[in-house]
Design a protein around this motif. Structure first.
Motif, short mmCIF file in Angstrom:
data_model
loop_
_atom_site.label_atom_id
_atom_site.label_comp_id
_atom_site.label_asym_id
_atom_site.label_seq_id
_atom_site.Cartn_x
_atom_site.Cartn_y
_atom_site.Cartn_z
N LEU A 183 0.83 -1.21 0.00
CA LEU A 183 0.00 0.00 0.00
C LEU A 183 0.86 1.26 0.00
CD1 LEU A 183 -2.82 -1.10 2.46
CD2 LEU A 183 -3.12 -0.47 0.05
N GLU A 184 1.96 1.24 0.74
CA GLU A 184 2.87 2.39 0.73
C GLU A 184 3.46 2.59 -0.66
OE1 GLU A 184 5.83 1.71 3.68
OE2 GLU A 184 4.43 1.81 5.37
N LEU A 185 3.83 1.49 -1.29
CA LEU A 185 4.38 1.56 -2.64
C LEU A 185 3.33 2.06 -3.63
CD1 LEU A 185 6.73 0.98 -4.56
CD2 LEU A 185 6.03 -1.42 -4.57
N ALA A 186 2.09 1.56 -3.49
CA ALA A 186 1.01 1.99 -4.37
C ALA A 186 0.76 3.49 -4.22
CB ALA A 186 -0.27 1.21 -4.06
N GLN A 187 0.81 3.98 -3.00
CA GLN A 187 0.58 5.41 -2.78
C GLN A 187 1.67 6.25 -3.45
OE1 GLN A 187 -2.22 6.74 -1.42
NE2 GLN A 187 -1.33 8.64 -2.24
N GLN A 188 2.90 5.77 -3.42
CA GLN A 188 3.98 6.48 -4.11
C GLN A 188 3.67 6.59 -5.60
OE1 GLN A 188 7.77 4.64 -3.33
NE2 GLN A 188 7.39 4.50 -1.13
N LEU A 189 3.20 5.48 -6.19
CA LEU A 189 2.89 5.49 -7.62
C LEU A 189 1.73 6.41 -7.93
CD1 LEU A 189 3.31 1.75 -8.69
CD2 LEU A 189 5.04 3.52 -8.40
N CYS A 190 0.76 6.48 -7.03
CA CYS A 190 -0.39 7.36 -7.23
C CYS A 190 0.02 8.82 -7.30
CB CYS A 190 -1.40 7.17 -6.10
SG CYS A 190 -2.32 5.61 -6.16
N GLU A 191 1.10 9.18 -6.66
CA GLU A 191 1.50 10.58 -6.56
C GLU A 191 2.32 11.07 -7.75
OE1 GLU A 191 3.36 10.76 -2.74
OE2 GLU A 191 1.47 10.44 -1.67
N PHE A 192 2.73 10.17 -8.62
CA PHE A 192 3.46 10.58 -9.81
C PHE A 192 2.48 11.07 -10.88
CE2 PHE A 192 6.69 7.30 -8.39
CZ PHE A 192 7.61 8.24 -7.97
N PRO A 193 2.94 11.90 -11.85
CA PRO A 193 2.11 12.22 -13.01
C PRO A 193 1.73 10.92 -13.73
CG PRO A 193 3.98 13.71 -12.86
CD PRO A 193 4.22 12.63 -11.85
N GLN A 194 0.43 10.68 -13.86
CA GLN A 194 -0.04 9.36 -14.24
C GLN A 194 0.17 9.01 -15.72
OE1 GLN A 194 -1.58 6.87 -11.95
NE2 GLN A 194 -0.17 8.20 -10.85
N THR A 195 -0.10 9.95 -16.61
CA THR A 195 0.03 9.61 -18.03
C THR A 195 1.45 9.20 -18.36
OG1 THR A 195 -1.76 11.13 -18.62
CG2 THR A 195 -0.26 10.45 -20.39
N CYS A 196 2.42 9.96 -17.91
CA CYS A 196 3.82 9.65 -18.19
C CYS A 196 4.20 8.28 -17.64
CB CYS A 196 4.71 10.74 -17.61
SG CYS A 196 6.46 10.50 -17.95
N MET A 197 3.84 8.01 -16.40
CA MET A 197 4.18 6.73 -15.80
C MET A 197 3.54 5.57 -16.56
SD MET A 197 3.49 5.31 -11.92
CE MET A 197 1.73 5.09 -12.23
N ARG A 198 2.28 5.72 -16.93
CA ARG A 198 1.58 4.64 -17.61
C ARG A 198 2.14 4.39 -19.01
NH1 ARG A 198 -4.68 6.19 -15.97
NH2 ARG A 198 -4.36 6.16 -13.69
N GLU A 199 2.46 5.46 -19.73
CA GLU A 199 3.00 5.28 -21.08
C GLU A 199 4.38 4.63 -21.02
OE1 GLU A 199 1.31 5.67 -23.78
OE2 GLU A 199 -0.42 6.60 -22.83
N ASP A 200 5.23 5.02 -20.07
CA ASP A 200 6.53 4.37 -19.92
C ASP A 200 6.36 2.90 -19.57
OD1 ASP A 200 7.83 6.73 -20.50
OD2 ASP A 200 8.52 7.11 -18.45
#
Length: 267
Positions: free
Chosen positions: A192-209
């Protein structure tokens, strides 16, 4: 949805769990269908950014429900198609958003294949993974022979595929089978801590990468590089780059800080 699969929303994070205590979270056909439905719903939910997948009752998943197969479910297996959802449910999906597995107890046979399907794995220090179905002539048909070599290399993968031997957390982390090791009973908290970190990044960029990393398998170098560029262009068009550059210019993220970079509302 059957109570064999539970879904809980915690803000941007969707928790999906197996709940079959009597079968150590082994998956029969109704459970596989419910699990696939849960991940389809997560994919379609615009408010959900990351999923955490785990097992209730201190075990991840004991694989396919062999008792159900032995009692007549084999006809259903014989009718499985090459396309559509996998025998264990979501194993053929390529989602656009990350899924993190939180592993307690056993993640074995088809349960290990479900863990391999996830983007990242957090494993409790006393948990066990392994292709235990080697003992019973049950094949890997939920991506195990594909994802395992891609994660840890062919030589190590063949060791696990051919012998079916148990793999404990220390070895799993060392060979790249899991990404984090947590204290016993704490894998969900760490996930859950790791998931929260991912939630806080700009989502489109992370998902496309993320998708570029998956799609490069099967492409030659030139095609993979072009695909990466196309996905990067989509990230840039989303506004993530301009917004991030503005935050950096204003002083965020200095010294490699990961605490003042993000915009939790970014899509």
């Amino acid at each position: 949805m059957t109570d064999a699969v539970l879904v809980e929303k915690r803000g941007d994070i969707t928790l999906i769990s197996l709940n079959r205590a009597q079968a150590k979270n082994a998956v029969d056909r109704p459970t596989a269908e419910a699990l696939a439905d849960a991940f389809h719903a997560f994919e379609e939910d615009d408010s959900a950014k990351v999923a955490v997948f785990y097992g209730q009752h201190s075990t991840f998943c004991a694989g396919a429900d062999l008792k159900a197969l032995a009692s007549g479910d084999m006809d259903r297996v014989n009718r499985l198609e090459e396309k559509g959802d996998g025998p264990m449910g979501p194993s053929r999906m390529l989602l656009t958003k990350p899924v993190i597995a939180a592993i307690e107890g056993f993640a074995v046979a088809g349960g290990m294949e479900l863990a391999l399907w996830c983007d990242m794995r957090v494993m409790a220090e006393d948990a066990v993974m392994g292709i235990f179905c080697r003992r019973w002539g049950v094949p890997l048909i939920d991506g195990g022979t594909v994802r395992l070599p891609r994660l840890i290399g062919l030589s190590r993968a063949l060791d696990l595929i051919l012998t079916g031997r148990p793999v404990k957390a220390e070895e799993a982390e060392r060979i790249g089978l899991v990404n984090r090791v947590a204290a016993s009973g704490k894998s969900l908290d760490v996930a859950l801590e790791l998931a929260q970190q991912l939630c806080e990044f700009p989502q489109t960029c992370m998902r496309e990468d993320r998708l570029s990393a998956y799609e490069q398998f099967g492409l030659d170098l030139d095609e993979a590089m072009m695909n990466e560029f196309r996905r990067g262009r989509m990230s840039i068009a989303s506004g993530d780059l301009i917004a991030g550059a503005g935050k950096f210019a204003a002083g965020a993220g200095r010294g490699g800080s990961f605490t003042d970079h993000g915009d939790a509302a970014a899509k």
